[in-house]
Write an enzyme that holds these catalytic residues in place. Structure first.
Site, short mmCIF file in Angstrom:
data_model
loop_
_atom_site.label_atom_id
_atom_site.label_comp_id
_atom_site.label_asym_id
_atom_site.label_seq_id
_atom_site.Cartn_x
_atom_site.Cartn_y
_atom_site.Cartn_z
N GLU A 39 0.82 -1.21 0.00
CA GLU A 39 0.00 0.00 0.00
C GLU A 39 0.85 1.26 0.00
O GLU A 39 1.93 1.30 0.59
CB GLU A 39 -0.84 0.04 1.27
N CYS B 239 3.06 8.22 2.00
CA CYS B 239 3.37 7.24 3.02
C CYS B 239 3.66 5.94 2.28
O CYS B 239 2.78 5.38 1.63
CB CYS B 239 2.14 7.13 3.92
N CYS C 55 4.68 -7.57 7.79
CA CYS C 55 5.59 -7.10 8.83
C CYS C 55 5.73 -8.18 9.88
O CYS C 55 4.77 -8.88 10.19
CB CYS C 55 5.04 -5.81 9.47
N CYS D 1 2.80 -5.64 16.24
CA CYS D 1 2.30 -4.67 17.22
C CYS D 1 0.79 -4.92 17.37
O CYS D 1 0.10 -5.14 16.38
CB CYS D 1 2.57 -3.24 16.76
N CYS E 239 -1.95 -3.06 15.16
CA CYS E 239 -1.61 -2.74 13.77
C CYS E 239 -2.09 -3.82 12.81
O CYS E 239 -1.86 -5.02 13.02
CB CYS E 239 -0.10 -2.57 13.64
N CYS F 215 -2.05 1.89 8.48
CA CYS F 215 -1.09 0.87 8.11
C CYS F 215 -1.71 -0.50 7.84
O CYS F 215 -2.26 -1.14 8.72
CB CYS F 215 -0.09 0.77 9.27
N1 SAH Z 1 7.29 -0.11 11.37
C1 SAH Z 1 7.38 1.31 11.41
C2 SAH Z 1 6.64 2.03 10.29
C3 SAH Z 1 5.26 1.56 9.88
S1 SAH Z 1 3.87 1.92 10.92
C4 SAH Z 1 6.92 1.82 12.75
O1 SAH Z 1 6.31 1.06 13.49
O2 SAH Z 1 7.18 2.98 13.06
C5 SAH Z 1 3.71 3.65 10.96
C6 SAH Z 1 2.99 4.14 12.20
O3 SAH Z 1 1.58 3.79 12.17
C7 SAH Z 1 3.56 3.53 13.48
O4 SAH Z 1 3.74 4.53 14.45
C8 SAH Z 1 2.43 2.57 13.87
O5 SAH Z 1 2.49 2.26 15.23
C9 SAH Z 1 1.21 3.35 13.45
N2 SAH Z 1 -0.03 2.55 13.40
C10 SAH Z 1 -0.18 1.24 13.12
N3 SAH Z 1 -1.47 0.87 13.22
C11 SAH Z 1 -2.17 1.97 13.59
C12 SAH Z 1 -3.55 2.23 13.86
N4 SAH Z 1 -4.47 1.29 13.77
N5 SAH Z 1 -3.88 3.51 14.21
C13 SAH Z 1 -2.93 4.48 14.29
N6 SAH Z 1 -1.64 4.30 14.04
C14 SAH Z 1 -1.25 3.06 13.71
#
Ligand code: SAH
Length: 359
Positions: free
Chosen positions: A96, A109, A116, A120, A123, A334
């Site tokens: 994406e 972005c 990944c 997390c 995510c 994401c």
């Molecule tokens: N792996 C890297 C970059 C990709 S995610 C990182 O974790 O920084 C980019 C950002 O989006 C990260 O801060 C992640 O925690 C956030 N993110 C992921 N899922 C999300 C969600 N459902 N709502 C808001 N932010 C989210």
């Protein structure tokens, strides 16, 4: 013999390869620069479209070099102007890219991995597990494809906040940073390019060694190891304390990302602890409203709750902003568009993630 993929190379390296080729083809070496311009700065979809080059030279280029395209398979447009693109790669993987217009700025972005490995808990990308690292041509190619649209999208800012962990694909990301920043590449200023990471320490060190002013954002999301371990399993490998030390050692300003999870990480004590961490490394704090449709069963902190939390952080003398949520109606967080399409395959386990690469 396999063809050389020009889009996997930093522009200077591409030009060098093209120069040698031009010589062997008996055309002027200046032709190499012309072709290089058509990779990123004034992109052409293929060699045929490089109409400022002699026809037979274009044909010979196509025999020796590749300019692979990414297939655009879906686009969604939000009422707020945010656009989300889903690209299919040569092996069927999908990734994406999101374009976010804001006044005179357009932020792209981009994704750095298919899936990944980090899982997390909130995510959507983590849910699908890790498939593979992207090649430089597949990462920078996202920017190139948007520049090749009938109405080209030209970024003023680029953030590595799409799918994947950029600092677990450093070799490719390092080349991409050069492509994006080089004047003969995409020409985006280093200060307008942000690498976002969960805190992969060797990667932060590698980024710190780049002479350009690339920005670093750290996904903090919890101010204590105990809570962070629960939200982000990677904290076991790279604990918060060491991540904060790495941020403090990073010569340039760092941003903390902190996604607001109702009742989980949004209490007054969290604000105080977060502010203390930010002060230790002079970080700017970005509070992110939780995008619904990620993973887990979290609820977003209320708007007033976020404002209160921001005020508590600011009171400690730390600069803080609340990120505007964009593309709420198009699953723009994401990994969400791909997840919608895939209908949730079971995530792969950590030991299947053999390809994850740390510099
Ligand atoms: N792996 C890297 C970059 C990709 S995610 C990182 O974790 O920084 C980019 C950002 O989006 C990260 O801060 C992640 O925690 C956030 N993110 C992921 N899922 C999300 C969600 N459902 N709502 C808001 N932010 C989210």
């Amino acid at each position: 013999m396999s063809r050389v993929n020009l889009l996997d190379l930093a522009p200077a390296d591409a030009e060098q390869a093209l120069r040698a080729f031009a010589e062997s083809a008996g055309v002027g070496a200046y032709r190499a620069r012309q072709v290089t311009r058509h990779l990123w700065a004034a992109p052409a979809p293929d060699f045929q479209a490089m109409t400022d080059l002699p026809l037979d030279f274009r044909a010979r280029l196509a025999e020796s070099f590749d300019l692979p395209r990414l297939a655009l398979v879906a686009e969604q447009r939000s009422t707020d102007g945010t656009r989300k693109f889903l690209f299919r790669l040569h092996d069927g993987q999908t990734i994406e890219t999101v374009a976010i217009p804001d006044g005179n700025r357009v932020t792209l972005c981009i994704s750095s991995q298919a899936g990944c490995a980090l899982q997390c808990s909130f995510c959507a990308t983590g849910l699908m597990g890790f498939s593979r690292n992207l090649q430089p041509s597949e990462i920078a190619g996202q920017v190139r494809e948007l520049a090749l649209l009938p109405e080209p999208v030209k970024p003023t800012n680029i953030v590595f906040m799409g799918m994947g962990e950029p600092l677990m694909n450093w070799k490719a990301v390092s080349v991409v940073l050069t492509i994006l920043n080089a004047p003969e590449g995409c020409g985006v200023g280093a200060r307008h390019i942000t690498v976002s990471t969960v805190g992969v320490l060797p990667g932060i060190e590698a980024l710190a060694q780049r002479p350009e002013q690339f920005r670093l954002a750290i996904s903090v999301h919890a101010p204590t190891d105990k809570l962070r371990r629960m939200l982000m399993p990677v904290n076991i490998k790279f604990p918060l304390e060491r991540v904060i030390d790495a941020a403090a050692a990073f010569a340039r300003r760092v941003t903390f990302e902190y996604v607001m999870l109702g009742g989980v990480n949004d209490q007054p004590a969290h604000a105080t602890a977060l502010a203390r961490l930010a002060k230790r490394c002079g970080a700017f704090v970005n509070l992110i409203p939780l995008h619904p449709g990620g993973a887990g069963s979290f609820t977003p902190t209320s708007t007033e709750g976020i404002q209160r939390f921001a005020a508590a952080v600011a009171k400690q003398g730390v600069e803080v902003a609340v990120r505007k949520s964009r593309g709420m109606d198009i699953a723009a967080a994401c990994g969400q568009l791909r997840v919608e399409r895939l209908r949730r395959r079971p995530p792969r386990t950590a030991d299947q993630n053999g390809q994850v690469q740390v510099p």
